[in-house]
Design an enzyme around this catalytic site. Structure first.
Site, short mmCIF file in Angstrom:
data_model
loop_
_atom_site.label_atom_id
_atom_site.label_comp_id
_atom_site.label_asym_id
_atom_site.label_seq_id
_atom_site.Cartn_x
_atom_site.Cartn_y
_atom_site.Cartn_z
N ASP A 109 14.82 1.54 45.63
CA ASP A 109 14.36 2.29 44.46
C ASP A 109 15.06 1.81 43.19
O ASP A 109 16.22 1.42 43.22
CB ASP A 109 14.64 3.79 44.67
CG ASP A 109 13.80 4.67 43.77
OD1 ASP A 109 12.86 4.15 43.13
OD2 ASP A 109 14.07 5.87 43.71
N GLY A 156 11.89 -0.83 38.59
CA GLY A 156 11.25 -0.65 37.29
C GLY A 156 12.19 -0.08 36.25
O GLY A 156 12.24 -0.54 35.10
N HIS A 211 10.99 -6.03 39.87
CA HIS A 211 10.54 -6.28 41.25
C HIS A 211 10.96 -7.68 41.72
O HIS A 211 11.33 -7.87 42.88
CB HIS A 211 9.02 -6.13 41.34
CG HIS A 211 8.54 -4.73 41.07
ND1 HIS A 211 9.10 -3.63 41.69
CD2 HIS A 211 7.57 -4.25 40.26
CE1 HIS A 211 8.48 -2.53 41.26
NE2 HIS A 211 7.55 -2.88 40.40
N GLU A 221 1.43 5.23 48.86
CA GLU A 221 1.24 5.87 47.55
C GLU A 221 1.35 4.87 46.39
O GLU A 221 0.91 5.17 45.27
CB GLU A 221 2.28 6.99 47.35
CG GLU A 221 2.09 8.20 48.25
CD GLU A 221 2.56 7.96 49.68
OE1 GLU A 221 2.06 8.64 50.60
OE2 GLU A 221 3.43 7.08 49.88
N LEU A 279 19.32 -11.32 62.81
CA LEU A 279 18.95 -10.01 62.27
C LEU A 279 17.49 -9.69 62.53
O LEU A 279 16.61 -10.53 62.32
CB LEU A 279 19.21 -9.99 60.76
CG LEU A 279 18.84 -8.69 60.03
CD1 LEU A 279 19.83 -7.59 60.37
CD2 LEU A 279 18.79 -8.92 58.52
#
Length: 238
Positions: free
Chosen positions: A16, A19, A33, A63, A127
């Site tokens: 998060d 932006g 981004h 969303e 990983l």
């Protein structure tokens, strides 16, 4: 890190703040981004060096389609480029990559690149890196229910025989251990429809740091906080 530190086997991260980070620097959201994608690469390497075996990142939610069209287009372009980069990174670091989420809404060329990436890395033993793209926890659960319902309808499964393990196997994350630690960056304290089934006993760690500024040191802080938790998995103790 100290030798006695217990490293979580599986870390999930809600990426998060890309932006907001870009806006704070007077740059367009898409710049954030791009920088966030670079941070993903760095944290993959650092996580594996620390001993984390599974890393799952929330890259694009169901969303996120509601964002402005130019931002969605830019994200899809970034995703196309990242698939190429990730293939090189996976080969370099012996990383096994898997994309979770509903892929049918993605453009055909992106789906093809995802399939190529998963096929090329499936035998790698480093990983285990899961990328959630067009992913939503509720959507995943509904799709899992539909898979099981089809088996019942076909006479392959009795409803009474459905177990938690079978439900786990119908999810996008089948075969992946549940996260021990969830990290969310940029100060928000919610899970935003991410891994709703899998986070039942996960420890949460929230940091005000925006994702592009997230570093090895920040990951170590999250693991240190995880080590201070008393993990009882719902058991009542004296």
């Amino acid at each position: 890190m100290a030798e006695e530190t217990k490293i979580p086997q599986h870390v999930a991260i809600i990426l998060d703040g890309n932006g907001r980070w870009a806006k704070s620097k007077g740059m367009p959201r898409n710049y954030g981004h791009v920088q966030g994608a670079k941070t993903v690469e760095k944290i993959c390497e650092e996580a594996y060096r620390m001993g984390i075996q599974y890393l799952t990142v929330y890259a694009f939610s169901t969303e996120n389609w509601n964002r402005p069209a130019d931002e969605v287009d830019a994200l899809m372009g970034l995703l196309r480029n990242y698939m190429k980069t990730c293939l090189k990174t996976a080969a370099k670091n012996n990383m096994c990559v898997r994309v979770i989420g509903e892929k049918s809404r993605l453009d055909e060329d992106i789906r093809r690149r995802i399939a190529e990436l998963e096929a090329a890395t499936k035998e790698n033993t480093g990983l285990h890196f899961q990328i959630a793209i067009n992913y939503g926890g509720r959507d995943e659960i509904i799709r899992a229910v539909k898979r099981l319902a089809k088996q019942v309808q076909a006479g392959e499964l009795n409803p009474e025989d459905i177990t938690q393990e079978q439900f786990d196997g119908a999810l996008d994350t089948a075969g992946i251990p549940e996260p021990d630690l969830l990290i969310r960056t940029c100060g928000e304290q919610r899970i935003s429809n991410f891994l709703l089934w899998q986070l039942a006993y996960t420890e949460f760690y929230f940091t005000p740091i925006a994702w592009p500024d997230f570093t090895k040191e920040e990951l170590e802080k999250a693991v240190a906080a995880y080590n201070k938790r008393d993990r009882r998995y719902g058991l009542v103790t004296e």
